[in-house]
Design a protein around this motif. Structure first.
Motif, PDB file in Angstrom:
ATOM      1  N   PHE A  11       0.830  -1.207   0.000  1.00  0.00           N
ATOM      2  CA  PHE A  11       0.000   0.000   0.000  1.00  0.00           C
ATOM      3  C   PHE A  11       0.864   1.257   0.000  1.00  0.00           C
ATOM      4  CE2 PHE A  11      -2.474   3.223   2.347  1.00  0.00           C
ATOM      5  CZ  PHE A  11      -3.541   3.350   1.470  1.00  0.00           C
ATOM      6  N   LEU A  12       1.996   1.212   0.726  1.00  0.00           N
ATOM      7  CA  LEU A  12       2.925   2.347   0.739  1.00  0.00           C
ATOM      8  C   LEU A  12       3.511   2.580  -0.649  1.00  0.00           C
ATOM      9  CD1 LEU A  12       4.593   4.509   2.218  1.00  0.00           C
ATOM     10  CD2 LEU A  12       6.251   2.713   2.763  1.00  0.00           C
ATOM     11  N   VAL A  60      -3.026   3.740  11.956  1.00  0.00           N
ATOM     12  CA  VAL A  60      -2.665   4.215  13.304  1.00  0.00           C
ATOM     13  C   VAL A  60      -2.453   3.020  14.240  1.00  0.00           C
ATOM     14  CG1 VAL A  60      -3.552   5.429  15.326  1.00  0.00           C
ATOM     15  CG2 VAL A  60      -3.712   6.483  13.071  1.00  0.00           C
ATOM     16  N   LEU A  61      -3.313   2.003  14.128  1.00  0.00           N
ATOM     17  CA  LEU A  61      -3.154   0.810  14.968  1.00  0.00           C
ATOM     18  C   LEU A  61      -1.818   0.101  14.689  1.00  0.00           C
ATOM     19  CD1 LEU A  61      -6.770  -0.698  14.915  1.00  0.00           C
ATOM     20  CD2 LEU A  61      -5.620   0.443  16.816  1.00  0.00           C
ATOM     21  N   PHE A  62      -1.491  -0.042  13.413  1.00  0.00           N
ATOM     22  CA  PHE A  62      -0.215  -0.679  13.075  1.00  0.00           C
ATOM     23  C   PHE A  62       0.965   0.180  13.518  1.00  0.00           C
ATOM     24  CE2 PHE A  62      -2.730  -3.314  10.171  1.00  0.00           C
ATOM     25  CZ  PHE A  62      -2.152  -4.555  10.378  1.00  0.00           C
ATOM     26  N   GLN A  98      11.310  -1.343  13.978  1.00  0.00           N
ATOM     27  CA  GLN A  98      11.632  -0.023  13.427  1.00  0.00           C
ATOM     28  C   GLN A  98      11.203   0.078  11.961  1.00  0.00           C
ATOM     29  OE1 GLN A  98      15.812   0.331  14.126  1.00  0.00           O
ATOM     30  NE2 GLN A  98      15.581   0.884  16.297  1.00  0.00           N
ATOM     31  N   ARG A  99      11.445  -1.022  11.196  1.00  0.00           N
ATOM     32  CA  ARG A  99      11.011  -1.041   9.794  1.00  0.00           C
ATOM     33  C   ARG A  99       9.503  -0.902   9.703  1.00  0.00           C
ATOM     34  NH1 ARG A  99      10.996  -6.759   7.344  1.00  0.00           N
ATOM     35  NH2 ARG A  99       9.240  -6.701   8.805  1.00  0.00           N
ATOM     36  N   ASN A 100       8.772  -1.623  10.533  1.00  0.00           N
ATOM     37  CA  ASN A 100       7.308  -1.529  10.534  1.00  0.00           C
ATOM     38  C   ASN A 100       6.837  -0.133  10.952  1.00  0.00           C
ATOM     39  OD1 ASN A 100       7.257  -4.219   9.803  1.00  0.00           O
ATOM     40  ND2 ASN A 100       7.038  -4.945  11.916  1.00  0.00           N
ATOM     41  N   SER A 104       4.519   1.998   8.401  1.00  0.00           N
ATOM     42  CA  SER A 104       3.182   2.468   8.802  1.00  0.00           C
ATOM     43  C   SER A 104       3.134   3.989   8.906  1.00  0.00           C
ATOM     44  CB  SER A 104       2.787   1.829  10.134  1.00  0.00           C
ATOM     45  OG  SER A 104       3.744   2.164  11.133  1.00  0.00           O
ATOM     46  N   GLY A 105       4.225   4.586   9.392  1.00  0.00           N
ATOM     47  CA  GLY A 105       4.252   6.047   9.508  1.00  0.00           C
ATOM     48  C   GLY A 105       4.199   6.737   8.159  1.00  0.00           C
TER      49      GLY A 105
END
Length: 234
Positions: A11-12, A60-62, A98-100, A104-105
């Motif tokens: 999605f990113l 936001v949850l992720f 950190q990757r996640n 997500s950010g």
């Protein structure tokens, strides 16, 4: 990478591609506006805000889960006698957290960016359409004003021509009246001249007649005086 984070990473990447499409000068704002107003997107427009809020909530949850994982594995302390393999696994899990977090950010950030870009492009397309309509109205108003000015100029010219013709006709009538008066005056002058000549001739004839009568009267006086002297001498 687990399935959910694979989906979020995909999605990113999709968001990055969409942002590049919207930012690069590939299509004009008008074409983007037509695409945004297509039937398919219009059918989803009523529920788009709900879908967007759900997507933001999931991201936001992720993101919170990634932050939790980062705190969990960053606070883990390893003893000196801990096995090297366990330490490497902990560092690997911290790296994944950190990757996640970054995935997500950035996915959350680009979602907001895409929404803002769509709003700005739609606003720009609307402003362009309004400006084009205003330009067309201004051009039509300018054309109308020019036509009115030309008509006014023609009417003013016609009025000037009519006034000029009226003045010329009045001058002609005055000239004809003056010519008539002049001819009348000349005829009167000729008549008076004739009368004057007639009176002069009559005066001359009267003067001649007076002289003749005076001569005859003198002769008669002389004759009568001669007769009287003859009688006295007798």
């Amino acid at each position: 990478m687990s399935l959910q984070w694979t989906l979020i990473a995909s999605f990113l990447y999709l968001e990055i591609f969409v942002v590049l499409l919207l930012v690069l000068p590939i299509a004009s704002p008008t074409r983007w506006q037509k695409f945004f107003k297509s039937r398919f997107l219009q059918s989803l427009r009523n529920q788009a805000s709900i879908y967007f809020l759900i997507l933001l909530a999931i991201l936001v949850l992720f993101l919170l889960d990634a932050i939790r994982e980062m705190k969990k594995y960053s606070s883990t302390e390893y003893s000196e006698h801990a096995h090297l393999d366990a330490e490497m696994q902990g560092n690997m899990r911290l790296f994944r957290a950190q990757r996640n977090f970054y995935i997500s950010g950035f996915a959350l950030f680009l979602s907001l960016v895409i929404r803002r870009l769509v709003t700005l492009i739609s606003t720009q397309a609307t402003l362009l359409a309004q400006s084009e309509a205003a330009m067309r109205q201004a051009q039509s108003a300018t054309t109308t004003a020019r036509s009115l000015l030309s008509q006014k100029g023609e009417s003013a010219e016609n009025d000037n021509n009519e006034a000029h013709d009226k003045i010329i006709s009045e001058l002609k009538s005055q000239i004809s009246e003056l010519t008539t008066k002049k001819s009348d005056i000349e005829s009167e002058l000729r008549k008076e001249k004739k009368d004057k000549e007639a009176l002069k001739s009559q005066a001359d004839s009267l003067a001649k007649e007076y002289d003749r009568l005076s001569e005859e009267h003198g002769k008669l006086l002389k004759a009568s005086v001669g007769d009287s002297t003859d009688k006295k001498s007798d």
